[in-house]
Design an enzyme around this catalytic site. Sequence first.
Site, mmCIF file in Angstrom:
data_model
loop_
_atom_site.group_PDB
_atom_site.id
_atom_site.type_symbol
_atom_site.label_atom_id
_atom_site.label_comp_id
_atom_site.label_asym_id
_atom_site.label_seq_id
_atom_site.Cartn_x
_atom_site.Cartn_y
_atom_site.Cartn_z
ATOM 1 N N ASN A 149 -6.037 4.362 -5.748
ATOM 2 C CA ASN A 149 -5.865 3.191 -6.600
ATOM 3 C C ASN A 149 -7.086 2.277 -6.602
ATOM 4 O O ASN A 149 -7.222 1.402 -7.459
ATOM 5 C CB ASN A 149 -4.633 2.408 -6.140
ATOM 6 C CG ASN A 149 -4.104 1.455 -7.184
ATOM 7 O OD1 ASN A 149 -4.091 1.777 -8.362
ATOM 8 N ND2 ASN A 149 -3.656 0.296 -6.763
ATOM 9 N N ASP A 155 -9.197 -4.541 -1.306
ATOM 10 C CA ASP A 155 -7.814 -4.074 -1.326
ATOM 11 C C ASP A 155 -7.113 -4.722 -0.126
ATOM 12 O O ASP A 155 -7.780 -5.256 0.775
ATOM 13 C CB ASP A 155 -7.809 -2.546 -1.218
ATOM 14 C CG ASP A 155 -6.428 -1.977 -1.026
ATOM 15 O OD1 ASP A 155 -5.522 -2.343 -1.795
ATOM 16 O OD2 ASP A 155 -6.250 -1.165 -0.101
ATOM 17 N N ARG A 191 9.441 3.325 -5.918
ATOM 18 C CA ARG A 191 9.554 2.821 -4.556
ATOM 19 C C ARG A 191 10.192 1.435 -4.523
ATOM 20 O O ARG A 191 11.035 1.142 -3.672
ATOM 21 C CB ARG A 191 8.174 2.793 -3.892
ATOM 22 C CG ARG A 191 7.654 4.168 -3.512
ATOM 23 C CD ARG A 191 6.254 4.092 -2.949
ATOM 24 N NE ARG A 191 5.265 3.800 -3.988
ATOM 25 C CZ ARG A 191 4.016 3.388 -3.753
ATOM 26 N NH1 ARG A 191 3.624 3.166 -2.507
ATOM 27 N NH2 ARG A 191 3.187 3.173 -4.749
ATOM 28 N N GLU A 217 1.130 -0.342 5.274
ATOM 29 C CA GLU A 217 1.530 -0.389 3.873
ATOM 30 C C GLU A 217 2.808 -1.218 3.827
ATOM 31 O O GLU A 217 3.847 -0.811 4.352
ATOM 32 C CB GLU A 217 1.776 1.018 3.328
ATOM 33 C CG GLU A 217 0.535 1.889 3.262
ATOM 34 C CD GLU A 217 -0.413 1.466 2.151
ATOM 35 O OE1 GLU A 217 0.072 0.974 1.103
ATOM 36 O OE2 GLU A 217 -1.636 1.620 2.333
ATOM 37 N N ASP A 252 -3.457 -3.479 1.529
ATOM 38 C CA ASP A 252 -2.743 -2.558 2.420
ATOM 39 C C ASP A 252 -3.645 -1.439 2.916
ATOM 40 O O ASP A 252 -4.333 -0.779 2.116
ATOM 41 C CB ASP A 252 -1.538 -1.951 1.697
ATOM 42 C CG ASP A 252 -0.447 -2.967 1.409
ATOM 43 O OD1 ASP A 252 0.706 -2.570 1.303
ATOM 44 O OD2 ASP A 252 -0.761 -4.171 1.296
ATOM 45 N N LYS A 285 -7.195 -3.615 -11.145
ATOM 46 C CA LYS A 285 -8.142 -3.918 -10.069
ATOM 47 C C LYS A 285 -9.578 -3.912 -10.586
ATOM 48 O O LYS A 285 -10.353 -4.839 -10.337
ATOM 49 C CB LYS A 285 -7.990 -2.894 -8.936
ATOM 50 C CG LYS A 285 -6.762 -3.074 -8.073
ATOM 51 C CD LYS A 285 -6.823 -2.158 -6.866
ATOM 52 C CE LYS A 285 -5.751 -2.474 -5.862
ATOM 53 N NZ LYS A 285 -5.935 -1.761 -4.596
#
Length: 206
Positions: free
Chosen positions: A165, A5, A50, A14, A7, A139
């Site tokens: 996630n 991953d 967002r 982030e 962030d 992912k």
Amino acid sequence: MAVFDMDSTLIDMECIDAIAAAAGCGEKVAAITERAMRGEIDFVASLTERVAALKGVHLEVLDSIRDELPVMPGVAELLNTLRERRWRTVLVSGGFTWFADELARRFNFDVVVSNYLEIDDNDCLTGTLGGRIVDAEVKADTLVQLTNQYGLPRSQVLAVGDGANDLPMLQAAGFGIAFMAKPILRDIADYCLDEKDLSRILTLLR
């Protein structure tokens, strides 16, 4: 193969929160990010909301963030050592190409998959994403696809992440590491690393 991953894993931030802070909606977006990371709300819906809040942000803001990315301690040692040992390295992120591609350039990742922020003719964000959104399913699918493509046994595949996630990705790997992680990920990980030093992963591979 090692799959990461981005962030709060490879970088100590982030990116969407940093962009939002510059756009004047930082607190609102950060609160949504935190809930999504804990698995309390749907990732795709939260990301769409967002990103919409970032409409009008000029690319100069993204450039300034990209130039000052706070790389997590131990990243260079870990990735350089993995490459010396002939590991393939993969970055799969629900974050953005603007930053993922920079990390791929710096650390020579073999594969990078991330979300694309749409840009208008004035070099400003449109508040939308282009292409398929990289969520938890994408992912995990990427990890499985590359495992098969490279002809690797599952036991030779490592995944590292920090939030909800990343859960399916860690479950699909032979060994999943929760890095400074949220409880939902810690509960399923093979190992939890609670020190901000990614080079500590190397001690697990000997």
